[in-house]
Design an enzyme around this catalytic site. Sequence first.
Site, PDB file in Angstrom:
ATOM      1  N   HIS A  45       2.599 -21.172  27.358  1.00 11.12           N
ATOM      2  CA  HIS A  45       2.496 -21.724  26.018  1.00 11.12           C
ATOM      3  C   HIS A  45       2.654 -23.245  26.077  1.00 11.12           C
ATOM      4  CE1 HIS A  45       3.666 -17.682  23.886  1.00 11.12           C
ATOM      5  NE2 HIS A  45       2.620 -17.575  24.690  1.00 11.12           N
ATOM      6  N   GLU A  47       4.849 -25.383  24.936  1.00  8.23           N
ATOM      7  CA  GLU A  47       6.148 -25.952  25.294  1.00  8.23           C
ATOM      8  C   GLU A  47       6.367 -25.919  26.803  1.00  8.23           C
ATOM      9  OE1 GLU A  47       6.706 -23.688  21.332  1.00  8.23           O
ATOM     10  OE2 GLU A  47       5.453 -23.584  23.131  1.00  8.23           O
ATOM     11  N   CYS A  82       9.799 -19.359  24.422  1.00 11.10           N
ATOM     12  CA  CYS A  82       9.722 -20.813  24.572  1.00 11.10           C
ATOM     13  C   CYS A  82      10.984 -21.491  24.053  1.00 11.10           C
ATOM     14  CB  CYS A  82       8.502 -21.348  23.838  1.00 11.10           C
ATOM     15  SG  CYS A  82       6.937 -20.901  24.636  1.00 11.10           S
ATOM     16  N   ARG A 182     -18.957 -20.570  16.719  1.00 11.20           N
ATOM     17  CA  ARG A 182     -18.927 -19.293  17.447  1.00 11.20           C
ATOM     18  C   ARG A 182     -17.822 -19.303  18.498  1.00 11.20           C
ATOM     19  NH1 ARG A 182     -24.978 -17.542  19.562  1.00 11.20           N
ATOM     20  NH2 ARG A 182     -25.956 -17.212  17.513  1.00 11.20           N
ATOM     21  N   ASP A 198     -34.227  -9.280  15.759  1.00  7.73           N
ATOM     22  CA  ASP A 198     -34.141 -10.529  16.527  1.00  7.73           C
ATOM     23  C   ASP A 198     -33.686 -10.341  17.967  1.00  7.73           C
ATOM     24  OD1 ASP A 198     -34.865 -11.858  14.210  1.00  7.73           O
ATOM     25  OD2 ASP A 198     -32.802 -12.258  13.614  1.00  7.73           O
ATOM     26  N   ARG A 205     -23.879 -20.896  23.941  1.00  6.67           N
ATOM     27  CA  ARG A 205     -24.696 -21.542  24.961  1.00  6.67           C
ATOM     28  C   ARG A 205     -24.784 -23.050  24.781  1.00  6.67           C
ATOM     29  NH1 ARG A 205     -27.416 -17.432  22.767  1.00  6.67           N
ATOM     30  NH2 ARG A 205     -28.906 -18.786  21.681  1.00  6.67           N
TER      31      ARG A 205
END
Length: 365
Positions: A45, A47, A82, A182, A198, A205
């Site tokens: 994390h 910290e 932490c 995204r 589609d 990308r």
Amino acid sequence: MHQALGLAAQALFLSSPNPRVGCVLVAADGRVIGQGFTQQAGGAHAEVMALRDAAAAGESTRGATAYVTLEPCSHQGRTGPCCDALVAAGVARVVASLEDPNPLVGGRGFARLRAAGVEVEVGPGAAESRALNIGFFSRMVRGTPWVRLKVAASLDGTTALHNGASQWITSPAARADGHAWRARACAVLTGIGTVLHDNPRLNVREVSTPRQPQVVVLDSRLQTPPDAHLLVAVRACSIYAAGSLDADFDARQAALQACGAAVVQLPGAEGRVDLAAVLRDLGQRGINELHIEAGQQLNGALLRAGLVDELLLYLAPKLLGAGLGMANIGPLPSLAEALALEFTDVQRVGPDLRVLARPPGRGDF
């Protein structure tokens, strides 16, 4: 804290499902002696990264102040607490933006710091930190992801011509910006209509990212082809179906599972998938931000059900006339039935406009 928030932003594409957190350690004489941000799930994390940075530079952290954009965690997960690491390092003061909404933390980190004699201040940078972690707060408080619906359209709201042609209405700059949104999401969701028409990849990308978001398909009858582009990429894929509706359903399910897809049956009304149940299930699966790229039918269903938290609209300076629209929500009987929104941000992206809008009060949780 401004510097810590900048570090947290560097975890935007990285830390999910953990929150995006930054930490800056400052010595008593005002020098920055360590800094870091949260790594991929299972990694250190913010910290701990800052403490390691200080140690690598040979700096003592005794008596230092830690500026951190979220309450230091107090529970043992894939990493240790932490708050305990800060106490062990001799940190004298912690300035944090927000209390952690995770019920496993929720003030316990602050309490343990104070019990150890560490001074705690909460509040600076709160709005910025919450905005960076809107999906994490949504999942912790509501149990569901923050749902962001992306649409690219002409200025008169057309997303495709009647023959389906839509590549490309907006500019390369807008498409790259859309890929950045995204990338920050935990998952990208679409409907079976978009898959069949589609055959999209729905991966990132146009910008560099250390991870690809999961992909989610709403497919009531399991019509997704096993060779669909979005199944080819090595990433998690979930397909939500309405249940066994014909004799071949089980065979189609087996074929999709053989491709690595998880098939989840959540039947709703009229042989469709239960949209609200999907969001609850995704929340349980650790999805913070859900990015939707779908057609006008699914967009309309989500909007009518009140399940969209934010619209991400790219508007090109073009007029295309009649064609496919952003969302099928009408016809409405009166103007009073309109879905009211509030603009939260409007920017130029290349030649296009990027508009962020939310239903009034959305995000107040």
